[in-house]
Scaffold this active site. Sequence first.
Site, PDB file in Angstrom:
ATOM      1  N   ASP A  45      -1.114   1.901   4.005  1.00  0.00           N
ATOM      2  CA  ASP A  45      -0.327   0.781   3.495  1.00  0.00           C
ATOM      3  C   ASP A  45       0.326   0.084   4.680  1.00  0.00           C
ATOM      4  O   ASP A  45       1.180   0.670   5.357  1.00  0.00           O
ATOM      5  CB  ASP A  45       0.743   1.269   2.508  1.00  0.00           C
ATOM      6  CG  ASP A  45       1.537   0.116   1.917  1.00  0.00           C
ATOM      7  OD1 ASP A  45       1.022  -0.555   1.016  1.00  0.00           O
ATOM      8  OD2 ASP A  45       2.674  -0.111   2.372  1.00  0.00           O
ATOM      9  N   GLU A  65      -5.759  -2.131   1.507  1.00  0.00           N
ATOM     10  CA  GLU A  65      -5.586  -3.170   0.499  1.00  0.00           C
ATOM     11  C   GLU A  65      -6.228  -4.471   0.953  1.00  0.00           C
ATOM     12  O   GLU A  65      -6.328  -4.749   2.156  1.00  0.00           O
ATOM     13  CB  GLU A  65      -4.100  -3.413   0.224  1.00  0.00           C
ATOM     14  CG  GLU A  65      -3.399  -2.290  -0.496  1.00  0.00           C
ATOM     15  CD  GLU A  65      -1.943  -2.614  -0.749  1.00  0.00           C
ATOM     16  OE1 GLU A  65      -1.554  -2.788  -1.914  1.00  0.00           O
ATOM     17  OE2 GLU A  65      -1.182  -2.696   0.226  1.00  0.00           O
ATOM     18  N   CYS A 103       3.046  10.264 -11.920  1.00  0.00           N
ATOM     19  CA  CYS A 103       2.594  10.275 -13.312  1.00  0.00           C
ATOM     20  C   CYS A 103       1.726   9.077 -13.664  1.00  0.00           C
ATOM     21  O   CYS A 103       1.131   9.049 -14.738  1.00  0.00           O
ATOM     22  CB  CYS A 103       3.786  10.328 -14.259  1.00  0.00           C
ATOM     23  SG  CYS A 103       4.872   8.883 -14.139  1.00  0.00           S
ATOM     24  N   ASP A 134       6.606   2.418   0.440  1.00  0.00           N
ATOM     25  CA  ASP A 134       5.340   2.328   1.158  1.00  0.00           C
ATOM     26  C   ASP A 134       4.548   3.628   1.071  1.00  0.00           C
ATOM     27  O   ASP A 134       3.319   3.605   0.954  1.00  0.00           O
ATOM     28  CB  ASP A 134       5.595   1.958   2.618  1.00  0.00           C
ATOM     29  CG  ASP A 134       6.279   0.606   2.758  1.00  0.00           C
ATOM     30  OD1 ASP A 134       6.065  -0.245   1.876  1.00  0.00           O
ATOM     31  OD2 ASP A 134       7.007   0.404   3.739  1.00  0.00           O
TER      32      ASP A 134
END
Length: 473
Positions: free
Chosen positions: A216, A308, A364, A390
């Site tokens: 990231d 990304e 989760c 991050d």
Amino acid sequence: MRTVQAYRFALDVSPAQERALFAHAGAVRVAHNWALARVKAVMDQRAAERTYGVPDDRLVENVSWSLPALRREWNAAKGEVAPWSTECSKEAFNTGLDALARALKNWADARTGKRKGRRVGFPRFKSRRRTTPAVRFTTGTIRVEPDRRHVVLPRVGRLKLHESARKLARRLDNGTARIMSATVRRDGGRWHVAFTCEVERAEHRPARPSSVVGVDVGIAQLAVLSTGELVPNPRHLVTAQTRLRQLGRTLARKSGPDRRTGRRPSNRWQRASARLGRVHARVANLRRDGLHKLTTGLTREHGTIVVEDLNVAGMLANRRLARHIADAGFAELRRQLVYKSQWNGGRLVVADRWYPSSKTCSGCGTVKTKLALSEREYHCQACGLILDRDLNAARNLAALAAQTPTAGSGPVAGRGADHKTPPTGLVATKRQPGTAPAGKTGTVPPQGGATNRALTKVHREVTGASRATLGAS
């Protein structure tokens, strides 16, 4: 594995050699501007004739934009346009014509929709003072001397290197590399030569082939890995900002060029401009060196890397962060990861631009509806996870690699996805005040899209019934 690779070296040229290189760069500019003027004149003439009502079959004959056609036109006219053309290598004129042919093709493809990305404008004339001097040699004597400290180029002769070319010389001696072209360019006040070679590279494997790491990128930290490692942002431009401001003020006090009056720059202005350019070149070199070290370490260590697909052009619209985003070099980081992952036998996975890596809980899978940029810690209302923003995004990126097919190593992107990327896990839904579910405070029940629509319909019916009752009373 055969690939195309460039080897770039700094040159230590003598004054006579520098004059010869500048002459070749001027020949590039002359050929480019002459061909562009000819093409533009024919296009303007055809446009004017159309306004007079001349049919298309009787218009002035169009000029072909291909490189062979431009080269034939130049060879027929170079005796009158450039009587001194024999003093420079033919590769110099070919460099200018090739650049124009590529520019015209890109412009035409962009107009017809054949070229993707931002629309390309019509080529412009090359200026002597604003154009970077460069020339490319594709034929003739191009070699590295046995002492590995000198190179030989056509018409220019023997040039001294600032550093040893042993890495390239070893490949040439072993027969694992073949020089395709050599480009001489002036950057940051000094000349460089870049050899484009066809290299036969040995097959490599990462040190940990089964390792998956999510990367990231950001501003506070240049890169946050899913392993917990933080790569600090060196901020080279911010560090040099004080020096750049001083040199900028010094340059502004000198007598510079003026296009309106035709005034030429003074010698002091040229020296001050050269000092400013050297500082900018140093910043670029430091940034490039840091990115190379980071990407080389990642591709040699991990078998799968997930990054990304950032909208950097849209991020630069933020005027408060634009300078820091540009200084980080996100595009260069991804570009290096693409080819180095192939060189080292790894796999690069590019997450879709709309994948909510920062809004998704890595514990989760709950996806938040909104997450402000000022929230540097991720607080999950479902499982109570509190984690750095991050690091949470990096872990989500690493988990995304398991959902990507492993067939076809190399850069794999989630093409075709849109804004409605289906999240994995729980989804945070908007609730009306006073309708919190019974039980633990702050928990979000797992509800799908159909359940949310049903609840919304019931709420509307209840609200409508209440308003009817109030109206009747």
